[in-house]
Design a protein around this motif. Structure first.
Motif, PDB file in Angstrom:
ATOM      1  N   LEU A  83       0.807  -1.230   0.000  1.00  0.00           N
ATOM      2  CA  LEU A  83       0.000   0.000   0.000  1.00  0.00           C
ATOM      3  C   LEU A  83       0.833   1.269   0.000  1.00  0.00           C
ATOM      4  O   LEU A  83       0.285   2.370   0.051  1.00  0.00           O
ATOM      5  CB  LEU A  83      -0.921   0.023   1.231  1.00  0.00           C
ATOM      6  CG  LEU A  83      -2.133  -0.898   1.216  1.00  0.00           C
ATOM      7  CD1 LEU A  83      -2.831  -0.854   2.566  1.00  0.00           C
ATOM      8  CD2 LEU A  83      -3.102  -0.502   0.111  1.00  0.00           C
ATOM      9  N   SER A  84       2.150   1.132  -0.063  1.00  0.00           N
ATOM     10  CA  SER A  84       3.008   2.308   0.050  1.00  0.00           C
ATOM     11  C   SER A  84       2.830   3.288  -1.103  1.00  0.00           C
ATOM     12  O   SER A  84       3.209   4.453  -0.994  1.00  0.00           O
ATOM     13  CB  SER A  84       4.477   1.884   0.135  1.00  0.00           C
ATOM     14  OG  SER A  84       4.858   1.157  -1.016  1.00  0.00           O
ATOM     15  N   TYR A  85       2.247   2.853  -2.213  1.00  0.00           N
ATOM     16  CA  TYR A  85       2.008   3.760  -3.331  1.00  0.00           C
ATOM     17  C   TYR A  85       0.922   4.784  -3.007  1.00  0.00           C
ATOM     18  O   TYR A  85       0.796   5.807  -3.682  1.00  0.00           O
ATOM     19  CB  TYR A  85       1.604   2.967  -4.581  1.00  0.00           C
ATOM     20  CG  TYR A  85       0.187   2.436  -4.555  1.00  0.00           C
ATOM     21  CD1 TYR A  85      -0.834   3.100  -5.229  1.00  0.00           C
ATOM     22  CD2 TYR A  85      -0.143   1.286  -3.846  1.00  0.00           C
ATOM     23  CE1 TYR A  85      -2.134   2.630  -5.204  1.00  0.00           C
ATOM     24  CE2 TYR A  85      -1.434   0.803  -3.820  1.00  0.00           C
ATOM     25  CZ  TYR A  85      -2.427   1.472  -4.489  1.00  0.00           C
ATOM     26  OH  TYR A  85      -3.717   1.006  -4.452  1.00  0.00           O
ATOM     27  N   LEU A  86       0.140   4.504  -1.956  1.00  0.00           N
ATOM     28  CA  LEU A  86      -0.979   5.372  -1.602  1.00  0.00           C
ATOM     29  C   LEU A  86      -0.921   5.848  -0.152  1.00  0.00           C
ATOM     30  O   LEU A  86      -1.199   7.007   0.136  1.00  0.00           O
ATOM     31  CB  LEU A  86      -2.298   4.638  -1.834  1.00  0.00           C
ATOM     32  CG  LEU A  86      -3.576   5.362  -1.395  1.00  0.00           C
ATOM     33  CD1 LEU A  86      -3.789   6.615  -2.244  1.00  0.00           C
ATOM     34  CD2 LEU A  86      -4.787   4.436  -1.516  1.00  0.00           C
ATOM     35  N   VAL A  87      -0.563   4.968   0.767  1.00  0.00           N
ATOM     36  CA  VAL A  87      -0.595   5.256   2.202  1.00  0.00           C
ATOM     37  C   VAL A  87       0.816   5.532   2.715  1.00  0.00           C
ATOM     38  O   VAL A  87       1.728   4.722   2.517  1.00  0.00           O
ATOM     39  CB  VAL A  87      -1.216   4.081   2.982  1.00  0.00           C
ATOM     40  CG1 VAL A  87      -1.217   4.378   4.479  1.00  0.00           C
ATOM     41  CG2 VAL A  87      -2.636   3.810   2.484  1.00  0.00           C
ATOM     42  N   SER A  88       0.985   6.677   3.380  1.00  0.00           N
ATOM     43  CA  SER A  88       2.302   7.032   3.910  1.00  0.00           C
ATOM     44  C   SER A  88       2.482   6.557   5.347  1.00  0.00           C
ATOM     45  O   SER A  88       3.593   6.172   5.745  1.00  0.00           O
ATOM     46  CB  SER A  88       2.507   8.552   3.839  1.00  0.00           C
ATOM     47  OG  SER A  88       1.537   9.234   4.620  1.00  0.00           O
TER      48      SER A  88
END
Length: 210
Positions: A57-62
């Protein structure tokens, strides 16, 4: 300029009347401590945020912040890398507030979700005998909705190629299998039903007033 694109007050190009919907799951897995249980600690549990297909999910959630019950030491737990999860011990059930923070290019700071920690299955009572190897799993399917998203952000997310989270969460064997398409269809049907009920109510109220 494209009729589907407009410039907002900050000068950012956005998609008019467009929604970007990303499915997400918030859940808890709770294990009974069995003979090791005490009055203050009957279960070991983990709260988490994940994708329906256990993807990265790192492409969206920091980062994700989990707000636990105020009786916990340091009740606000911030997790800045995957897997986004927090493990604790306790004896009571309560609502956990989940703050999801997004990448900067989204233009959206955060989304707030709520999840009920459950330590017992339906019909079970506190103090009942539970199998320590069989956890209580509670998951909620959610939608992250970005209304009129930034053009660049929309293009990046829609062209993103999913990749599995590596290494996977140790809880992955206990996750439920969820079909995002079916879940989204159920949510959309529910929305349509609610909208129809609201229209019927408005119509009946209007007729009653005459």
């Amino acid at each position: 300029m494209d009729d589907q694109v407009f410039i907002d007050a900050s000068g950012t190009r956005r998609l008019k009347d467009k929604e970007l919907v990303v499915p997400i799951i918030v859940g808890t897995v709770a294990f009974s401590l069995g003979k090791k249980a005490s009055e203050s600690s009957s279960h070991r549990w983990t709260v988490y945020l994940r994708s329906p297909n256990n993807e990265d999910l790192s492409y969206l959630v920091s980062q994700v912040r989990f707000d636990l019950h105020q009786t916990f030491q340091n009740p606000q737990r911030v997790v800045e890398s995957q897997p986004f999860e927090v493990t604790e011990h306790g004896w009571g059930e309560f609502d956990i507030i989940v703050h999801v923070y997004f990448t900067l290019d989204s233009g959206v700071r955060e989304a707030i979700l709520y999840h009920k920690l459950r330590l017992y299955e339906d019909g079970e009572q506190p103090g009942c005998k539970q199998d320590p190897k069989k956890p209580v799993v509670t998951e909620t399917f959610e939608e992250l909705v970005f209304s009129e998203p930034r053009v660049d952000f929309y293009q990046r997310i829609t062209h993103h190629q999913p990749s599995l989270l590596l290494p996977p969460s140790q809880l992955a064997p206990f996750f439920t299998t969820i079909n995002p398409t079916l879940e989204l269809d159920m949510i959309h049907r529910s929305r349509m039903k609610v909208a129809s009920m609201v229209r019927d109510l408005a119509l009946s109220s209007g007729l009653a007033a005459h």
